[in-house]
Design an enzyme around this catalytic site. Sequence first.
Site, PDB file in Angstrom:
ATOM      1  N   ASP A   9      -1.024  41.147  48.630  1.00  0.00           N
ATOM      2  CA  ASP A   9      -0.277  41.063  49.879  1.00  0.00           C
ATOM      3  C   ASP A   9      -0.640  42.281  50.721  1.00  0.00           C
ATOM      4  OD1 ASP A   9       1.690  40.145  51.684  1.00  0.00           O
ATOM      5  OD2 ASP A   9       3.148  41.524  50.838  1.00  0.00           O
ATOM      6  N   ASP A  19       5.523  41.884  47.433  1.00  0.00           N
ATOM      7  CA  ASP A  19       6.862  42.480  47.409  1.00  0.00           C
ATOM      8  C   ASP A  19       7.923  41.563  47.999  1.00  0.00           C
ATOM      9  OD1 ASP A  19       6.097  42.566  50.027  1.00  0.00           O
ATOM     10  OD2 ASP A  19       6.484  44.696  50.341  1.00  0.00           O
ATOM     11  N   ASP A  44       6.187  35.945  48.131  1.00  0.00           N
ATOM     12  CA  ASP A  44       5.147  36.151  47.130  1.00  0.00           C
ATOM     13  C   ASP A  44       5.524  35.614  45.755  1.00  0.00           C
ATOM     14  OD1 ASP A  44       3.422  37.655  48.879  1.00  0.00           O
ATOM     15  OD2 ASP A  44       4.814  39.319  48.673  1.00  0.00           O
TER      16      ASP A  44
END
Length: 1033
Positions: free
Chosen positions: A385, A726, A730
């Site tokens: 990410d 986070d 996700d």
Amino acid sequence: MRRKTLEIYSVELDGTKDTKQLGQEEGKKCNELDLKKSSQKEELKKELDLDDHKLTSEELEQKYGTNIIRGLSSTRAAELLARDGPNALSPPKQTPEIIKFLKQMIGGFSILLWVGAILCWIAYGIQYASNQSGSLDNVYLGVVLALVVILTGIFAYYQEAKSTNIMSSFSKMIPQEALVTRDAEKKVIPAEQLVVGDIVEIKGGDQIPADIRLLFSQGCKVDNSSLTGESEPQPRSAEFTHENPLETKNIAFYSTTCLEGTATGMVINTGDRTIIGRIASLASGVGNEKTPIATEIEHFVHIVAGVAVSIGILFFIIAVSLKYRVLDSIIFLIGIIVANVPEGLLATVTVTLSLTAKRMAKKNCLVKNLEAVETLGSTSVICSDKTGTLTQNRMTVAHLWFDSQIFTADTSESQSNQAFDQSSGTWASLSKIIALCNRAEFRPGQENVPIMKRVVVGDASETALLKFSEVILGDVMEIRKRNRKVAEIPFNSTNKFQLSIHETEDPGDPRFLMVMKGAPERILEKCSTIMINGQEQPLDKNNANAFHTAYMELGGMGERVLGFCHLYLPAHEFPENYSFDVDTMNFPTSNLCFVGLLSMIDPPRSTVPDAVAKCRSAGIKVIMVTGDHPITAKAIAKSVGIISANSETVEDIAKRCNIAVEQVNKQDARAAVVTGMELKDMTPEQLDEILANYPEIVFARTSPQQKLIIVEGCQRQNAVVAVTGDGVNDSPALKKADIGIAMGIAGSDAAKNAADMVLLDDNFASIVTGVEEGRLIFDNLKKTIAYTLTKNIAELCPFLVYIIVGLPLPIGTITILFIDLGTDIIPSIALAYEKVESDIMNRKPRHKKKDRLVNHQLAIYSYLHIGLMQALGAFLVYFTVYAQQGFWPTSLIQLRVKWEQDYVNDLEDSYGQQWTRYQRKYLEWTGYTAFFVGIMVQQIADLIIRKTRRNSIFQQGLFRNKVIWVGITSQIIVALILSCGLGSITALNFTMLRVQYWFVAVPHAILIWVYDEVRKLFLRLYPGSWWDKNMYY
């Protein structure tokens, strides 16, 4: 229009087309159970029919049977609550704790030990049933094996139980209460009781209680980062602005946060039907694949079981052909199988992984699943990410443009090294506007807190500007006091500017100062002059072109750009007591002076570029997967090295060559930036082609479901995939990945609980440490297994010789147990502390199907080379003991039958001495003890040679790993206790052993060491040769 809605919505919400085609391909290979699981996941990814963002207020009222002013009636709300259920996430079917516990009891090594224990009890049962005077050794051995499994299973279950359930973390995000209008009255009700059609009000600081279609809004901004990965606060209004519901401004999503302003909206989805509900279902519905180390252990169990059963059956046939009774032959079969079971290896592997996990925790990598320790070392692809993982998760001033120049600001964590020119009069004006035209404030009482760590009340952009000003100008709050604000127009999505009017601190200047910031093109429209070197100049074509060039350059770097201007209001028109009215705007908003541009970005963490470079040298592909804008994503990818400086995308080549994108040869591009829109239209084969052909990839504007599809695509390439993230968005991908890595500080509970590992410092660079530890533990587990398997041959050969040659049994099952669970446990664990032999971060990740934990080279070398040498050394000690007591080796052949007959009390040795049954039994136990000591002495040599697989132990250093010497000391102490202190306890089958017998096997131990050093020497001299391929494990 309907079809268009669905099609565009699917860009952000799913990839049904992809999964359907993938399902069709895989369906040919899957059995019915796999197809059933695929269809369940398909159901989770299906498209939603949502067009509420396009409907007018009247159409919404009609659709949901409500009234915008009066709300629902209590009766109707009760009916809807009964029909749809509470506004809560449904927990998935829980696996009973007893089932989780039982799974730990029968997985991997455990099943092998259970089989061994059951066979021991069967052997005793056969002996007992046939009225033989069998000892209880097999009973004891079975009990100990069962205890090893149970204790190790409890430990592993405890480790797993520490992880909380994913759904509970989603539940924590749900707001507890909501302000709703029902029966024309405003009421505060539990959020669980909200139903579709309810009219709710939200304000700054509230969590959104359901998916809401906004009807009225006043300066409302929401934080969507947990859903979309966008760092910037997203403005919300009642206007329909985009076909895609995730992009339009008139929908607010369940569990996101309202940062500021107020809004009123209609509930359009509740509970599991909300976006967050679908992500929750997707995350909890995704099954974990077997970890690579679990696969390796299973492979190892198959090897050990195969060898044990094959040898057992072979010698069962031999025993029967030698006229042994079938029952006796079965007992021999069981004994051989049990002798092959590495009883201590289950505990050793578990403890070794735990020690590595503790070591990683000290380096800020918290491992929740022990097997994930090694998985990280096997990782070949990291899907990371962007926001908060690669970046600092805070907007920061990156560039400034004034005096026709672009200046670079310090974007490091401290921002203390601002090197741009601050002597210009233009900068003095620009810095003043930045400080004054800003609503953000530090919370009081933070004077001693470093500026960058202070808590700010305000959105991300305002916070960035405030901290930037505080670092450069000093006390911003004092500057504002000296330049008192008298009027203000906050930023809104319609005007796209923020304006404030201030008294000036210059006592000689009675004029008011009006400062403005906003979208650069809007700010420039309001200006007729521009400040250059502190002087106002006409805003001519050249200055306008310079502005546009700078604006495009900053925007092209993926940065958010703001324009700044000011105007000193004439004192005669705006005297000191003038009353400013922001509603009628009784002051000028044109002919201002343009001062400069400022751009912001969520900058990369300072340690990330180096970490990405290390991943590249380690053969690990780093892919960025983000919900953010492709321009921003590409800019960050370039700054951290995910896209190399000399790499170009197809679009870059087209731009450089001034040709259409379609004319570019795709093979000329090394990098690719793929958007969610493009991904939605791809077949699995097209995605596979991109993943295989481009070494540098960025996926932007992706949805949670698409992140999942990307992970599955990587896994189709036989990659071991790590996913970092986070946000709530996700969690499905974290769960699906071979190893999920969540951020410990900024990470949501959902992400942490879906992950196998948590980075306590939110630092991507910590992953590199984890990869190194994972690779090291794989190497060291190889050494541990090689060390453990070696003695198996020395433990097995006595049974074979006992059957074929008819010698008195050289070693008993209880004695073997003391080797496996007594002398060898600590040395096995000590190998986990061994340092690397070479730079393991400069080699490619291991191939999960070719680079096995236990390969044929390891098995052959351990069993047939060192194992046979060790068996010969142990037999030497055994024969020495018997010879010194009067039985020459030749006299022992075929002596077994007479030796074991209880009624024979006058058995003669080679010198004619007669031995009673008790004396023979005592001598047999002495032989057990001698054989035990012979193995133990040679295992010391085996332990030392296992320190390295290629290097000489002198290159590695004999004393670098001090724990090895603790292990050797423990071996000697346990052996001394058993052969001296406890030698008088007959139940243990040990006796007091003379000192000289300890040294009989020493020459064999030295031979083992010399033999292995020669092997390693040839490996180093002839890399890639036949010797290297067959003698390196």
